[in-house]
Design a protein around this motif. Structure first.
Motif, PDB file in Angstrom:
ATOM      1  N   HIS A 107       0.870  -1.217  -0.064  1.00 36.65           N
ATOM      2  CA  HIS A 107       0.041  -0.088  -0.002  1.00 36.65           C
ATOM      3  C   HIS A 107       0.935   1.281   0.006  1.00 36.65           C
ATOM      4  N   GLU A 108       0.555   2.218  -0.889  1.00 33.80           N
ATOM      5  CA  GLU A 108       1.418   3.240  -1.070  1.00 33.80           C
ATOM      6  C   GLU A 108       1.826   4.158   0.142  1.00 33.80           C
ATOM      7  N   LYS A 109       0.807   4.085   1.109  1.00 33.46           N
ATOM      8  CA  LYS A 109       1.110   4.870   2.399  1.00 33.46           C
ATOM      9  C   LYS A 109       1.556   4.108   3.502  1.00 33.46           C
ATOM     10  N   LEU A 110       2.072   2.981   3.117  1.00 39.06           N
ATOM     11  CA  LEU A 110       2.708   1.950   4.020  1.00 39.06           C
ATOM     12  C   LEU A 110       3.989   1.819   3.822  1.00 39.06           C
ATOM     13  N   GLU A 111       4.778   1.340   5.133  1.00 39.02           N
ATOM     14  CA  GLU A 111       6.078   1.001   4.964  1.00 39.02           C
ATOM     15  C   GLU A 111       6.106  -0.404   4.077  1.00 39.02           C
ATOM     16  N   PRO A 112       6.988  -0.748   3.315  1.00 37.47           N
ATOM     17  CA  PRO A 112       6.951  -2.064   2.544  1.00 37.47           C
ATOM     18  C   PRO A 112       6.941  -3.340   3.584  1.00 37.47           C
ATOM     19  N   PHE A 113       6.139  -4.421   3.186  1.00 39.63           N
ATOM     20  CA  PHE A 113       6.138  -5.300   4.267  1.00 39.63           C
ATOM     21  C   PHE A 113       6.533  -6.812   3.789  1.00 39.63           C
ATOM     22  N   GLY A 114       6.669  -6.979   2.564  1.00 39.30           N
ATOM     23  CA  GLY A 114       7.237  -8.140   1.718  1.00 39.30           C
ATOM     24  C   GLY A 114       6.452  -9.374   2.281  1.00 39.30           C
ATOM     25  N   VAL A 122       9.767 -10.954  -8.878  1.00 36.34           N
ATOM     26  CA  VAL A 122      10.062 -10.665 -10.231  1.00 36.34           C
ATOM     27  C   VAL A 122      11.583 -11.437 -10.639  1.00 36.34           C
ATOM     28  N   GLU A 123      11.972 -11.431 -12.000  1.00 31.58           N
ATOM     29  CA  GLU A 123      13.410 -12.104 -11.953  1.00 31.58           C
ATOM     30  C   GLU A 123      14.123 -10.735 -12.555  1.00 31.58           C
ATOM     31  N   VAL A 124      15.493 -10.788 -11.700  1.00 32.46           N
ATOM     32  CA  VAL A 124      16.310  -9.657 -12.232  1.00 32.46           C
ATOM     33  C   VAL A 124      17.474 -10.131 -12.490  1.00 32.46           C
ATOM     34  N   GLU A 125      18.266  -9.269 -13.217  1.00 34.12           N
ATOM     35  CA  GLU A 125      19.437  -9.825 -13.984  1.00 34.12           C
ATOM     36  C   GLU A 125      20.361  -8.618 -13.495  1.00 34.12           C
ATOM     37  N   SER A 126      21.497  -8.892 -13.093  1.00 30.06           N
ATOM     38  CA  SER A 126      22.449  -7.834 -12.589  1.00 30.06           C
ATOM     39  C   SER A 126      23.835  -8.449 -12.866  1.00 30.06           C
ATOM     40  N   ARG A 127      24.667  -7.999 -13.430  1.00 32.97           N
ATOM     41  CA  ARG A 127      26.134  -8.486 -13.546  1.00 32.97           C
ATOM     42  C   ARG A 127      26.232  -9.872 -13.988  1.00 32.97           C
ATOM     43  N   GLY A 128      25.376 -10.410 -14.767  1.00 33.01           N
ATOM     44  CA  GLY A 128      25.570 -11.563 -15.145  1.00 33.01           C
ATOM     45  C   GLY A 128      24.849 -12.720 -14.390  1.00 33.01           C
ATOM     46  N   TRP A 129      24.181 -12.149 -13.240  1.00 30.29           N
ATOM     47  CA  TRP A 129      23.579 -13.131 -12.323  1.00 30.29           C
ATOM     48  C   TRP A 129      21.983 -12.791 -12.643  1.00 30.29           C
ATOM     49  N   THR A 130      21.085 -13.945 -12.265  1.00 33.56           N
ATOM     50  CA  THR A 130      19.551 -13.845 -12.418  1.00 33.56           C
ATOM     51  C   THR A 130      19.284 -14.236 -11.181  1.00 33.56           C
ATOM     52  N   LYS A 131      18.286 -13.641 -10.812  1.00 32.64           N
ATOM     53  CA  LYS A 131      17.787 -14.047  -9.438  1.00 32.64           C
ATOM     54  C   LYS A 131      16.268 -13.583  -9.152  1.00 32.64           C
ATOM     55  N   LEU A 132      15.568 -14.466  -8.325  1.00 32.23           N
ATOM     56  CA  LEU A 132      14.292 -13.897  -7.970  1.00 32.23           C
ATOM     57  C   LEU A 132      14.021 -12.928  -6.762  1.00 32.23           C
ATOM     58  N   VAL A 133      13.490 -11.716  -6.870  1.00 34.18           N
ATOM     59  CA  VAL A 133      13.450 -10.899  -5.726  1.00 34.18           C
ATOM     60  C   VAL A 133      11.836 -10.145  -5.438  1.00 34.18           C
ATOM     61  N   VAL A 134      11.789  -9.971  -4.164  1.00 34.97           N
ATOM     62  CA  VAL A 134      10.408  -9.435  -3.836  1.00 34.97           C
ATOM     63  C   VAL A 134      10.349  -7.899  -4.522  1.00 34.97           C
ATOM     64  N   ARG A 175      12.373  -8.666 -15.319  1.00 33.14           N
ATOM     65  CA  ARG A 175      11.127  -9.319 -15.951  1.00 33.14           C
ATOM     66  C   ARG A 175      10.179  -9.602 -15.073  1.00 33.14           C
ATOM     67  N   THR A 176       9.153  -9.126 -15.270  1.00 32.43           N
ATOM     68  CA  THR A 176       7.755  -9.183 -14.503  1.00 32.43           C
ATOM     69  C   THR A 176       7.130 -10.560 -14.529  1.00 32.43           C
ATOM     70  N   ARG A 177       7.203 -10.907 -15.845  1.00 25.37           N
ATOM     71  CA  ARG A 177       6.610 -12.325 -16.206  1.00 25.37           C
ATOM     72  C   ARG A 177       7.684 -13.111 -16.899  1.00 25.37           C
ATOM     73  N   SER A 178       7.870 -14.372 -16.601  1.00 27.42           N
ATOM     74  CA  SER A 178       8.716 -15.453 -17.036  1.00 27.42           C
ATOM     75  C   SER A 178       7.973 -16.896 -16.520  1.00 27.42           C
ATOM     76  N   GLU A 179       8.638 -17.661 -17.254  1.00 32.06           N
ATOM     77  CA  GLU A 179       7.765 -19.169 -16.733  1.00 32.06           C
ATOM     78  C   GLU A 179       7.978 -19.353 -15.282  1.00 32.06           C
ATOM     79  N   LYS A 180       9.194 -18.930 -14.737  1.00 34.39           N
ATOM     80  CA  LYS A 180       9.522 -18.998 -13.298  1.00 34.39           C
ATOM     81  C   LYS A 180       8.555 -18.240 -12.540  1.00 34.39           C
ATOM     82  N   VAL A 181       8.852 -16.894 -12.696  1.00 33.89           N
ATOM     83  CA  VAL A 181       7.701 -16.052 -12.097  1.00 33.89           C
ATOM     84  C   VAL A 181       6.300 -16.309 -12.028  1.00 33.89           C
ATOM     85  N   ASP A 182       5.716 -16.996 -13.246  1.00 37.64           N
ATOM     86  CA  ASP A 182       4.429 -17.216 -13.351  1.00 37.64           C
ATOM     87  C   ASP A 182       3.942 -18.759 -12.450  1.00 37.64           C
TER      88      ASP A 182
END
Ligand code: SF4
Ligand code: FES
Length: 198
Positions: free
Chosen positions: A38-45, A52-64, A77-84
């Motif tokens: 919720h935009e008015k609240l502190e992130p809760f996770g 989502v899947e992120v790629e940085s410096r050759g590494w791919t991982k799933l993050v919240v 990548r907000t949609r991928s086979e793994k994410v879905d």
């Protein structure tokens, strides 16, 4: 705040340092499902549906995405086979709590989640914490809180506070993705206090 450039679903996106991946995506009109954000609240996770899947410096991982910081040159990548697949399983677990929730049913339709995959849970609270955090962080009343831990965790209204504060507020009611919050309030009201109109 300095500007950063990242790529989300193949699109070049501008964000500012300190933003989360979710905020960067939302700012660019890219939708990521959320249940505890919720935009008015502190992130809760907590719900993990925004993974989502992120790629940085050759590494791919799933993050919240609602807690993960947007970084320069990050590829998201907000949609991928793994994410879905993960979102589908999360939804199936949540549907075991609240099979009739419209929010969950709509998402289940998108991700092909089966509401009967897991055995039904007794409580239809999905522990998103929106009610508890909204009351504490925005209203500063703490009329509703979590009790117990782990699988026994439940939300509960504190009758002494709720009897004074809730009837004129109820701002948390529409935030609940299931109808558990309303049910819990009605029960607390019936057991511990009555509304002034009754
Ligand atoms: S009662 Fe509703 S809003 Fe509160 S934690 Fe449970 S599901 Fe979330
Ligand atoms: S919206 Fe990110 S974990 Fe719930």
């Amino acid at each position: 705040m300095s500007e950063i450039l990242l790529q989300i679903d193949g699109k070049e996106v501008k964000a500012t340092q300190g933003m989360t991946v979710l905020e960067a995506a939302q700012g660019a009109g890219i939708s990521i499902p959320t249940l505890c954000h919720h935009e008015k609240l502190e992130p809760f996770g907590a719900c993990r549906i925004c993974i989502v899947e992120v790629e940085s410096r050759g590494w791919t991982k799933l993050v919240v995405s609602c807690v993960y910081p947007a970084e320069e040159k990050l590829i998201v990548r907000t949609r991928s086979e793994k994410v879905d697949r993960i979102r589908k399983t999360i939804l199936e677990l949540l549907l075991a709590h609240a099979p009739d929730s419209q929010v969950l049913q709509d998402l289940a339709h998108v991700y092909g989640a089966d509401k009967n995959r897991f055995e039904k849970e007794a409580s239809f609270c999905i522990h998103c914490g929106l009610c508890v955090r909204y009351c504490a962080e925005v209203k500063k009343k703490n009329a509703v809180g979590f009790v117990d831990r782990g699988i026994r965790k439940e939300i509960s209204f504190i009758p002494e506070i709720a009897s004074k504060e809730c009837n004129d507020c109820k701002e948390c009611f529409p935030l609940c993705p299931t109808s558990y919050l309303q049910a819990a309030f009605v029960l607390t009201e019936a057991l511990a206090f009555s509304s002034p109109s009754e």
